[in-house]
Each structure stands twice: as structure tokens, then as C-alpha cells.
Design an enzyme around this catalytic site. Structure first.
Site, PDB file in Angstrom:
ATOM      1  N   ILE A 102       5.166   4.669 -43.473  1.00  0.00           N
ATOM      2  CA  ILE A 102       5.811   4.709 -41.867  1.00  0.00           C
ATOM      3  C   ILE A 102       5.064   3.579 -41.115  1.00  0.00           C
ATOM      4  CG2 ILE A 102       5.750   6.174 -39.849  1.00  0.00           C
ATOM      5  CD1 ILE A 102       4.808   8.705 -41.476  1.00  0.00           C
ATOM      6  N   PRO A 103       5.780   2.195 -41.392  1.00  0.00           N
ATOM      7  CA  PRO A 103       5.358   1.265 -40.580  1.00  0.00           C
ATOM      8  C   PRO A 103       5.875   1.226 -39.125  1.00  0.00           C
ATOM      9  CG  PRO A 103       7.498   0.943 -41.758  1.00  0.00           C
ATOM     10  CD  PRO A 103       6.948   2.211 -42.057  1.00  0.00           C
ATOM     11  N   HIS A 104       4.852   0.887 -38.437  1.00  0.00           N
ATOM     12  CA  HIS A 104       4.817   0.925 -36.880  1.00  0.00           C
ATOM     13  C   HIS A 104       3.974  -0.213 -36.203  1.00  0.00           C
ATOM     14  CE1 HIS A 104       1.507   3.616 -38.021  1.00  0.00           C
ATOM     15  NE2 HIS A 104       1.049   3.336 -37.082  1.00  0.00           N
ATOM     16  N   GLY A 105       4.149  -0.575 -35.212  1.00  0.00           N
ATOM     17  CA  GLY A 105       3.724  -1.743 -34.463  1.00  0.00           C
ATOM     18  C   GLY A 105       2.037  -1.192 -34.150  1.00  0.00           C
TER      19      GLY A 105
END
Length: 144
Positions: A61-64
Site C-alpha cells: 500500500i504505497p502512500h506519501g
């Protein structure tokens, strides 16, 4: 949560050379959806450099980073189905869900996605389906 998943943001049968390429695709889809600015893609890579966003069960779950809040215009989700998987650090991701949460909503989104993927049956359905509607149905049935 399923209202954030549009068919245009669900990408089936994808393949990537590496996790960086998958992050770029997920981030660009969030940009194209009007959820984030281009700066958010680099923030997703920056977070990954500090701590892996691989959650187990074939899910990343890539996120900033927190510093990228200003790059989030509205909450958004994008899902990449990668049946053959992509190397994600020491693991293999078969589903990548890029997220952007406005006003702290990202924690709620992360939790709901993790709950859905805690069931192996849900993971199998998402990895093997040929339909965006089926993916949305999995999340609706998980009732998160």
C-alpha cells in the site's frame, strides 16, 4: 470506501520490472484522477525508502509521507493487480493499492484495506479476477 474505487483506477493484469515502476504507475493514476499533484509520486518513493509499505498476503500500500499532505487534493485509491507479482523488498506483491487520504483519512483507508486483505480468500479473488466490478464486490462484501 468503494466509492473511491472507479473502474478507471483499477488496473488488471499488470506487470512491472520492480516496485519503483509499480509505485510510479499507482502514483500517476492518482495524479490522473485529480487526487494528488505530481509531487506526491516522489513522496510515495520517499516513504518506501524509509519503511516498506508491504503489508503481507501479497499486498503493498504505497502512500506519501506526512510532509506530502499539501500534495493531496482529495482522497483517492488506485489498485494494480499483478498476477505474476513484483519484487517488493524481500517480498512479492501481487496487489498494489496506491492511496491518498485528505484530512487524515489515509489511516482509515489503510485499516480498511488491511482488514480486507487479512482474508486469504479475498486476496485470491482480487489477484485472479478479470473484472473491476469483482474487485469492488470483494471490498463491499468485507463490509469495511
Amino acid at each position: 470506501m468503494t466509492e473511491l474505487f472507479s473502474n478507471e483506477n483499477i488496473f488488471l493484469n499488470q506487470s512491472f520490472e520492480d516496485q519503483n515502476e509499480a509505485i510510479e504507475k499507482a502514483g500517476q493514476a492518482l495524479v490522473d484522477a485529480g487526487a494528488v499533484t505530481e509531487d506526491y509520486i516522489q513522496a510515495m518513493k520517499d516513504r518506501e525508502a524509509v519503511v516498506s509499505t508491504f503489508m503481507g498476503n501479497g499486498l503493498a500500500i504505497p502512500h506519501g509521507t506526512d510532509e506530502a499532505k499539501s500534495a493531496v487534493l482529495q482522497s483517492g485509491l488506485t489498485l494494480l493487480q499483478i498476477p505474476e507479482g513484483v519484487q517488493w523488498g524481500d517480498d512479492v506483491a501481487k496487489v498494489v493499492v496506491g492511496i491518498a487520504g485528505k484530512d487524515g483519512e489515509h489511516l482509515d483507508l489503510l485499516s480498511k484495506i488491511a482488514i480486507t486483505f487479512s482474508e486469504e480468500e479475498n486476496v485470491d479473488r482480487i489477484v485472479n479476477t478479470k473484472s473491476p466490478e469483482e474487485i469492488k464486490a470483494v471490498f463491499e462484501e468485507a463490509d469495511v
